[in-house]
Design an enzyme around this catalytic site. Structure first.
Site, PDB file in Angstrom:
ATOM      1  N   ASP A  31       0.850  -1.191   0.000  1.00 26.35           N
ATOM      2  CA  ASP A  31       0.000   0.000   0.000  1.00 26.35           C
ATOM      3  C   ASP A  31       0.892   1.249   0.000  1.00 26.35           C
ATOM      4  OD1 ASP A  31      -3.222   0.506   0.936  1.00 26.35           O
ATOM      5  OD2 ASP A  31      -1.837   2.203   1.092  1.00 26.35           O
ATOM      6  N   GLN A  94     -14.420   2.412   1.223  1.00 26.89           N
ATOM      7  CA  GLN A  94     -13.700   2.039  -0.010  1.00 26.89           C
ATOM      8  C   GLN A  94     -13.392   3.288  -0.831  1.00 26.89           C
ATOM      9  OE1 GLN A  94     -15.748  -0.809  -2.508  1.00 26.89           O
ATOM     10  NE2 GLN A  94     -13.992  -1.082  -3.867  1.00 26.89           N
ATOM     11  N   HIS A 100     -10.295  -5.326  -3.350  1.00 23.84           N
ATOM     12  CA  HIS A 100      -8.970  -5.596  -2.784  1.00 23.84           C
ATOM     13  C   HIS A 100      -9.086  -6.016  -1.337  1.00 23.84           C
ATOM     14  CE1 HIS A 100      -9.923  -1.292  -2.494  1.00 23.84           C
ATOM     15  NE2 HIS A 100      -9.303  -1.299  -1.323  1.00 23.84           N
ATOM     16  N   LEU A 101      -8.141  -6.866  -0.931  1.00 25.25           N
ATOM     17  CA  LEU A 101      -8.021  -7.252   0.475  1.00 25.25           C
ATOM     18  C   LEU A 101      -6.808  -6.525   1.033  1.00 25.25           C
ATOM     19  CD1 LEU A 101      -8.431 -11.140   0.331  1.00 25.25           C
ATOM     20  CD2 LEU A 101     -10.152  -9.448   0.991  1.00 25.25           C
ATOM     21  N   HIS A 102      -6.992  -5.839   2.155  1.00 24.65           N
ATOM     22  CA  HIS A 102      -5.855  -5.260   2.865  1.00 24.65           C
ATOM     23  C   HIS A 102      -5.303  -6.363   3.781  1.00 24.65           C
ATOM     24  CE1 HIS A 102      -6.816  -0.839   2.257  1.00 24.65           C
ATOM     25  NE2 HIS A 102      -8.005  -1.362   2.015  1.00 24.65           N
TER      26      HIS A 102
END
Ligand code: AMP
Length: 114
Positions: A31, A94, A100-102
């Site tokens: 990220d 969002q 997406h997966l954090h």
């Protein structure tokens, strides 16, 4: 691919990202604004706007993303645990409309989130 999607551009290689894992169906990259010492995003290469836009035919892809997230967590040394988050829609926080997966880890976390 959605033309105006940042994450589709990362998949296409036209925007740089620090990749930590990639296979045919998925990509994981750091990220840009990490919220925790380890903060990786796991995305499908296929453009799906959010978990709310996923359909039955995405079931195995969604399962695959969870397994990739666990693999990334292991690779990143998160043996003490980690948090998986899929912010969905405006109330879910969002900001990028590509599912997406954090993968968040590297420190202990509290619950509930803000
Ligand atoms: P969300 O708010 O759940 O939609 O998460 C979107 C995440 O994408 C945020 O944590 C951003 O910091 C991250 N992000 C946005 N643009 C990029 C980028 N170009 N490379 C890496 N991460 C990004």
């Amino acid at each position: 691919m959605a033309a105006d999607c940042i994450f589709c551009r990362i998949v296409a290689g036209t925007i740089p990202a620090t990749k930590v894992f990639e296979d045919e169906q998925s990509l994981a990259f750091r990220d840009l604004h990490p919220a925790t010492p380890v903060h990786v995003l796991v995305i499908p290469k296929e453009h799906i706007a959010s978990t709310a836009h996923a359909v039955e035919s995405h079931a195995s892809l969604l399962g695959h993303l969870m397994l990739v997230a666990a693999k990334v967590a292991e690779q990143e040394g998160l043996a003490k645990g980690f948090r998986l988050v899929a912010n969905t829609g405006a109330d879910g926080g969002q900001t990028v409309d590509h599912l997406h997966l954090h993968v968040l880890g590297g420190r202990s976390m509290t619950w509930p989130p803000g």
